[in-house]
Write an enzyme that holds these catalytic residues in place. Structure first.
Site, PDB file in Angstrom:
ATOM      1  N   HIS A 335       0.827  -1.208   0.000  1.00  0.00           N
ATOM      2  CA  HIS A 335       0.000   0.000   0.000  1.00  0.00           C
ATOM      3  C   HIS A 335       0.859   1.254   0.000  1.00  0.00           C
ATOM      4  CE1 HIS A 335       0.977   0.849   4.206  1.00  0.00           C
ATOM      5  NE2 HIS A 335       0.553  -0.366   4.577  1.00  0.00           N
ATOM      6  N   CYS A 354       2.924  -4.779   6.776  1.00  0.00           N
ATOM      7  CA  CYS A 354       2.627  -4.503   5.370  1.00  0.00           C
ATOM      8  C   CYS A 354       3.884  -4.053   4.631  1.00  0.00           C
ATOM      9  CB  CYS A 354       1.553  -3.416   5.264  1.00  0.00           C
ATOM     10  SG  CYS A 354      -0.075  -3.931   5.860  1.00  0.00           S
TER      11      CYS A 354
END
Length: 410
Positions: A335, A354
């Site tokens: 992301h 992440c």
């Protein structure tokens, strides 16, 4: 005795003998010399013979039709035609609309079975013929009705017909309930790949079936998926209730390798030079999973909160995160990161697991940032591999991570 008495006896004897001779002559010829009425010729002819005709012979072949005539609520797999002391010559089965049911007679001629299970909530007519070893034929017929399921399961999957996916795409089917007859359920889902690749399924627990080829799909492959579960008893008394066809295409190949130790992501795309993108992956306290993952959804701006990470203190967060592509069900993403400094990317791992790419401020991020460019170029089904992280190996059932299982175990 006097002579007149003797003459009387001899005349009587002569008459008796003559009567006998006349009777023999009458019975022996239809046209006796000297006239007389011809004797009737018996039906069937023959010299004085009586009429004769063969008696009907019953076949020793005995047909057995299942379900029996008049059966209600028959299982879709119950149809079978057999014969004892003979061989089947013809079997015809039709449904209530008159459509024929395909099937085949066994090599030894003693059995017939349909090619597939019958439909539920339908009526069938069966006609069968057979002969015994002397060629004498026999026939039988029956009519029965199949059951109407009282319980059904879903078979929800992640394919949108007409879509284009990456080379790592795995078809995942969620039945929404425990499946007992897993082999039957799996056999009800078949694939046609234009490159001829074999597709196999692996059960992730007792409700989810993931299906993939041995190696990544080849770019340009067209894939058809056939669901034939409506008439399959997936668990006792529970039927699949879905017959449908889906199709998708495999796009270009894009495989990205994240090196957590080097803080870089190398993107390999067909026909293009490899691209190296500075990233920030999971910190030592919250390392990113190692292993092969697949983009399972492109979510745009995703709401991410530390409430989904039990016991995370300090470091709580509640953010709108731009350019979010999901990798795992547990919350691993590639992301945009628009809150860390420029110098973080390529030098530090600061995330909660992440893979962060630099982005511009604002909930939507920027249109020309590293995060935006990667997001826009990505497809669901693209592969993201993570190496050299301090994290554990990603579980095969966490997202579409089944590529981490050997084919022999799949």
């Amino acid at each position: 005795m006097g002579s007149s008495g003797m003459r009387s006896i001899r005349v009587g004897a002569a008459l008796a003998v003559g009567g006998t001779l006349l009777l023999a002559t009458a019975c022996g010829s239809s046209s006796p010399k000297g006239g007389g009425t011809p004797a009737p010729v018996p039906p069937g002819g023959g010299k004085g013979g009586a009429a004769s005709s063969p008696s009907p012979t019953a076949s020793s072949a005995v047909l057995d039709l299942e379900p029996k005539d008049g059966t209600q609520d028959a299982a879709p797999t119950a149809l079978k035609v057999g014969v004892a002391n003979g061989k089947l010559t013809q079997v015809t089965v039709t449904d209530k609309s008159g459509a024929a049911v395909q099937g085949s007679i066994s090599a030894d001629g003693t059995d017939w079975v349909p090619a597939t299970a019958l439909s539920v909530s339908d009526t069938y007519q069966v006609k069968a013929s057979a002969t015994d070893d002397k060629g004498v034929a026999t026939t039988a017929s029956s009519s029965f009705t199949t059951l109407t399921p009282s319980k059904i399961s879903r078979s929800q999957d992640n394919v949108v017909t007409g879509s284009t996916y990456g080379v790592g795409m795995i078809v995942s089917v969620d039945f929404g309930m425990p499946i007992k007859n897993q082999k039957a359920a799996e056999a009800g889902i078949t694939f046609e790949a234009s490159d001829g690749q074999q597709v196999k399924g692996h059960w992730m627990g007792n409700q989810r079936l993931d299906l993939r080829p041995q190696t990544f799909w080849k770019p340009g492959t067209t894939v058809k998926v056939h669901f034939r579960l409506k008439n399959v008893e997936v668990s006792p008394g529970v039927y699949g209730n879905s017959d449908r066809d889906e199709s998708f295409t495999i796009g270009r190949s894009q495989v990205s390798t994240v090196d957590a130790a080097k803080h870089t992501m190398t993107v390999q795309t067909d026909g293009q030079p490899d691209q190296s993108i500075p990233i920030s992956s999971g910190s030592d306290e919250h390392p990113t999973y190692n292993g092969t993952m697949v983009i399972e959804a492109k979510e745009g701006t995703a709401h991410m909160t530390s409430a989904s990470v039990p016991g995370l203190k300090p470091g709580e967060y509640d953010l709108q995160v731009p350019h979010s592509a999901r990798l795992t069900d547990s919350g691993t993403y590639v992301h945009g990161n628009n809150w860390s400094s420029h110098d973080t990317f390529g030098s530090e791992n600061v995330s909660h697991g992440c893979i962060g790419l630099e982005d511009d401020p604002g909930n939507q991020g920027g249109p020309n940032t590293p995060a935006a460019k990667f997001y826009d170029s990505s497809l669901v089904g693209d592969v993201v591999k993570v190496v050299n992280s301090k994290g554990a190996q990603v579980a095969p059932d966490n997202g579409l991570s089944g590529w981490n299982m050997d084919w022999s175990a799949w």
